[in-house]
Design a protein around this motif. Structure first.
Motif, PDB file in Angstrom:
ATOM      1  N   ASN A  27       2.544  -5.478   8.510  1.00 47.80           N
ATOM      2  CA  ASN A  27       1.666  -4.309   8.464  1.00 47.80           C
ATOM      3  C   ASN A  27       2.266  -3.135   7.679  1.00 47.80           C
ATOM      4  O   ASN A  27       2.617  -3.280   6.520  1.00 47.80           O
ATOM      5  CB  ASN A  27       1.282  -3.906   9.888  1.00 47.80           C
ATOM      6  CG  ASN A  27       0.467  -4.998  10.566  1.00 47.80           C
ATOM      7  OD1 ASN A  27      -0.200  -5.781   9.911  1.00 47.80           O
ATOM      8  ND2 ASN A  27       0.520  -5.052  11.888  1.00 47.80           N
ATOM      9  N   THR A  46       3.306 -14.760   1.774  1.00 46.73           N
ATOM     10  CA  THR A  46       2.577 -13.565   2.177  1.00 46.73           C
ATOM     11  C   THR A  46       1.252 -14.009   2.785  1.00 46.73           C
ATOM     12  O   THR A  46       0.650 -14.972   2.319  1.00 46.73           O
ATOM     13  CB  THR A  46       2.347 -12.613   0.986  1.00 46.73           C
ATOM     14  OG1 THR A  46       1.587 -11.476   1.430  1.00 46.73           O
ATOM     15  CG2 THR A  46       1.620 -13.301  -0.159  1.00 46.73           C
ATOM     16  N   THR A  48      -2.423 -12.630   5.090  1.00 47.67           N
ATOM     17  CA  THR A  48      -3.266 -11.600   5.688  1.00 47.67           C
ATOM     18  C   THR A  48      -4.211 -12.275   6.675  1.00 47.67           C
ATOM     19  O   THR A  48      -4.865 -13.255   6.337  1.00 47.67           O
ATOM     20  CB  THR A  48      -4.086 -10.850   4.623  1.00 47.67           C
ATOM     21  OG1 THR A  48      -3.197 -10.246   3.686  1.00 47.67           O
ATOM     22  CG2 THR A  48      -4.929  -9.760   5.264  1.00 47.67           C
ATOM     23  N   ILE A  61      -0.940  -8.014   8.308  1.00 46.20           N
ATOM     24  CA  ILE A  61      -0.278  -8.448   7.077  1.00 46.20           C
ATOM     25  C   ILE A  61       1.115  -8.938   7.443  1.00 46.20           C
ATOM     26  O   ILE A  61       1.825  -8.289   8.219  1.00 46.20           O
ATOM     27  CB  ILE A  61      -0.179  -7.287   6.072  1.00 46.20           C
ATOM     28  CG1 ILE A  61      -1.572  -6.812   5.660  1.00 46.20           C
ATOM     29  CG2 ILE A  61       0.620  -7.704   4.834  1.00 46.20           C
ATOM     30  CD1 ILE A  61      -1.554  -5.505   4.892  1.00 46.20           C
ATOM     31  N   THR A 104      -0.263  -8.452  -1.579  1.00 49.37           N
ATOM     32  CA  THR A 104      -1.009  -8.349  -0.327  1.00 49.37           C
ATOM     33  C   THR A 104      -2.380  -8.967  -0.551  1.00 49.37           C
ATOM     34  O   THR A 104      -3.145  -8.507  -1.404  1.00 49.37           O
ATOM     35  CB  THR A 104      -1.154  -6.886   0.121  1.00 49.37           C
ATOM     36  OG1 THR A 104       0.148  -6.344   0.377  1.00 49.37           O
ATOM     37  CG2 THR A 104      -1.979  -6.797   1.400  1.00 49.37           C
TER      38      THR A 104
END
Length: 220
Positions: A27, A46, A48, A61, A104
């Motif tokens: 986050n 990575t 989400t 995240i 992201t």
């Protein structure tokens, strides 16, 4: 003695040369993430997540080292699991160079698709309600769980890649409260194929949710 020291130095260098450096954060920490030295057989990742539970939406995240069981390949993957009152969607991208997990990812689309699956009514415990699948959810699933002294069935929609994911380390964080799987899960690919009495099983689905889908990146 010099030979021993030389061999020791060569061993030390060779044992660390392959260690991958990955960004590690969740986050808000991802605005300026620290770097972490990963263990062997891992990649940078990575991810989400977005979880909707009874109308409450939570996003997360994560950037971290990830095991090869999750990072089966480099590139972007989208996952989704939906039991009606609870849905989690996730984007995941793995890479294999130092600190490459900078991006992201956007949350996957959750627009309705053409698949319908049976799901369970929390009030009546009957698993004959129809659920409209969304986004990348192209499989119907069912499995049985225990939560304390309670035994129950879970029916719903899932993306096909969850049916082949080696999920012993598990994947989606929101299902930790569902319980421990006692039978199944089974996956099938046509509308309403996860009926209570019959289901066509995908062999790969036996690895789905074995750890109740708690995302592994949180533990590396």
């Amino acid at each position: 003695m010099k030979l021993i020291l030389s061999l020791t130095l060569i061993w030390a260098l060779s044992s660390t040369a392959g260690a991958l450096q990955c960004l590690s954060c969740t986050n808000d920490q991802c605005a300026n993430p620290p770097s972490l030295t990963c263990s062997s057989e891992t990649m940078c990742a990575t991810a989400t997540f977005q979880t909707n539970s009874s109308g409450v939406t939570v996003s997360q995240i994560v950037k971290a080292c990830a095991p090869s069981s999750v990072c089966a390949a480099t590139g972007s993957q989208k996952f989704s699991f939906n039991v009606g009152v609870l849905q989690t969607v996730a984007s995941l991208q793995c890479c294999n160079t130092d600190n490459c997990n900078t991006e992201t990812l956007a949350i996957p689309s959750a627009q309705p698709n053409s698949l319908k699956c049976f799901t369970c009514n929390a009030t009546t415990s009957q698993c004959n309600s129809q659920l409209q699948c969304q986004g990348v959810e192209d499989r119907c699933v069912k499995f049985n769980v225990t939560n304390g002294a309670t035994n129950s069935s879970v029916f719903g929609c899932a993306s096909a890649n969850l049916c082949t994911l080696n999920a012993k380390q598990s994947f989606l964080p929101s299902l930790q409260s569902v319980g421990n799987i006692t039978s199944g899960p089974s996956c099938c690919g046509t509308s309403l194929c996860n009926a209570v009495t019959t289901i066509a099983s995908d062999a790969g689905c036996m690895s789905l949710l074995l750890g109740v889908l708690i995302f592994t990146l949180r533990f590396f």
